[in-house]
Design an enzyme around this catalytic site. Structure first.
Site, PDB file in Angstrom:
ATOM      1  N   LYS A 126      25.669  18.190  34.157  1.00 17.48           N
ATOM      2  CA  LYS A 126      25.570  16.738  34.371  1.00 17.48           C
ATOM      3  C   LYS A 126      26.945  16.240  34.790  1.00 17.48           C
ATOM      4  CE  LYS A 126      24.149  12.691  31.645  1.00 17.48           C
ATOM      5  NZ  LYS A 126      22.876  12.375  32.295  1.00 17.48           N
ATOM      6  N   THR A 150      27.160   9.670  35.230  1.00 13.64           N
ATOM      7  CA  THR A 150      26.373   8.842  34.328  1.00 13.64           C
ATOM      8  C   THR A 150      26.328   7.441  34.927  1.00 13.64           C
ATOM      9  OG1 THR A 150      26.016   8.156  32.029  1.00 13.64           O
ATOM     10  CG2 THR A 150      28.309   8.244  32.789  1.00 13.64           C
ATOM     11  N   GLU A 172      22.582  14.089  37.592  1.00 10.96           N
ATOM     12  CA  GLU A 172      22.311  13.793  36.178  1.00 10.96           C
ATOM     13  C   GLU A 172      21.616  14.968  35.497  1.00 10.96           C
ATOM     14  OE1 GLU A 172      22.572  11.144  34.043  1.00 10.96           O
ATOM     15  OE2 GLU A 172      22.902   9.348  35.241  1.00 10.96           O
TER      16      GLU A 172
HETATM   17  C1  LIG Z   1      25.523   3.146  24.664  1.00 13.77           C
HETATM   18  C2  LIG Z   1      24.816   3.663  25.861  1.00 13.77           C
HETATM   19  O1  LIG Z   1      24.335   2.936  26.679  1.00 13.77           O
HETATM   20  N1  LIG Z   1      24.737   4.979  25.979  1.00 13.77           N
HETATM   21  C3  LIG Z   1      24.179   5.708  26.993  1.00 13.77           C
HETATM   22  C4  LIG Z   1      23.741   5.188  28.188  1.00 13.77           C
HETATM   23  C5  LIG Z   1      23.228   6.057  29.113  1.00 13.77           C
HETATM   24  N2  LIG Z   1      23.145   7.353  28.815  1.00 13.77           N
HETATM   25  C6  LIG Z   1      22.624   8.326  29.757  1.00 13.77           C
HETATM   26  C7  LIG Z   1      21.182   8.194  30.078  1.00 13.77           C
HETATM   27  C8  LIG Z   1      21.109   8.793  31.477  1.00 13.77           C
HETATM   28  O2  LIG Z   1      21.140  10.176  31.510  1.00 13.77           O
HETATM   29  C9  LIG Z   1      22.389   8.375  31.997  1.00 13.77           C
HETATM   30  C10 LIG Z   1      22.275   7.119  32.715  1.00 13.77           C
HETATM   31  O3  LIG Z   1      23.224   7.187  33.549  1.00 13.77           O
HETATM   32  O4  LIG Z   1      23.307   8.209  30.952  1.00 13.77           O
HETATM   33  C11 LIG Z   1      23.587   7.848  27.641  1.00 13.77           C
HETATM   34  O5  LIG Z   1      23.524   9.069  27.391  1.00 13.77           O
HETATM   35  N3  LIG Z   1      24.102   7.013  26.740  1.00 13.77           N
END
Ligand SMILES: CC(=O)Nc1ccn([C@H]2C[C@H](O)[C@@H](CO)O2)c(=O)n1
Length: 129
Positions: A24, A27, A77
């Site tokens: 990955k 994000t 991702e």
């Molecule tokens: C606090 C918070 O929002 N934490 C997050 C937000 C998104 N993700 C992940 C979910 C997807 O795989 C990607 C989205 O870009 O990031 C996460 O792990 N934690």
């Protein structure tokens, strides 16, 4: 480099093996988590239990509209596109303006020479007994 750039990021625990294995490499976050600075080293923690997973190097931070998320992003991702979009909608409901954070894994094997040295020293001490 901005002095107030964040030095920690959290991921859902189920996603952290993908980050730690280097599969990955992006994000997608909202504006509240968009203040990472390219070139900085950031510690990765699990969101649920706050366990340190690895370190990453921030490569870029750029705006990305929800509607522009595509298969290329999904591949980076390491998630199917429908699953990724569903997850983002759950985390950031009704948010069109998001940010794409690209990063690379900092290989612990390369950056922890000190640990290897310490291990060798301990081995020598064992031999001395
Ligand atoms: C606090 C918070 O929002 N934490 C997050 C937000 C998104 N993700 C992940 C979910 C997807 O795989 C990607 C989205 O870009 O990031 C996460 O792990 N934690």
């Amino acid at each position: 480099m901005a002095a107030d750039a964040p030095t920690k990021i959290t991921f859902f625990e189920f996603l952290t093996p993908l980050v730690a294995s280097g599969k990955k490499t992006i994000t997608i976050r909202d504006v509240s988590e968009s203040h990472y600075q390219p070139g900085t080293q950031v510690e990765v923690y699990t969101l649920e239990s706050h366990i340190k997973v690895c370190d990453i190097l921030i490569l870029s931070v750029e705006p990305l509209a929800f509607d522009d998320i595509n298969e290329f992003h999904a591949a980076q991702e390491s998630l199917p596109l429908d699953e990724l979009k569903h997850l983002i909608q759950q985390v950031y409901p009704d948010q069109q303006c998001l940010f794409l954070i690209s990063f690379s894994l900092i290989d612990a094997g390369i950056s922890s020479n000190t640990n290897s040295t310490n291990y060798l020293v301990i081995q020598r001490e064992f031999c001395a007994f």
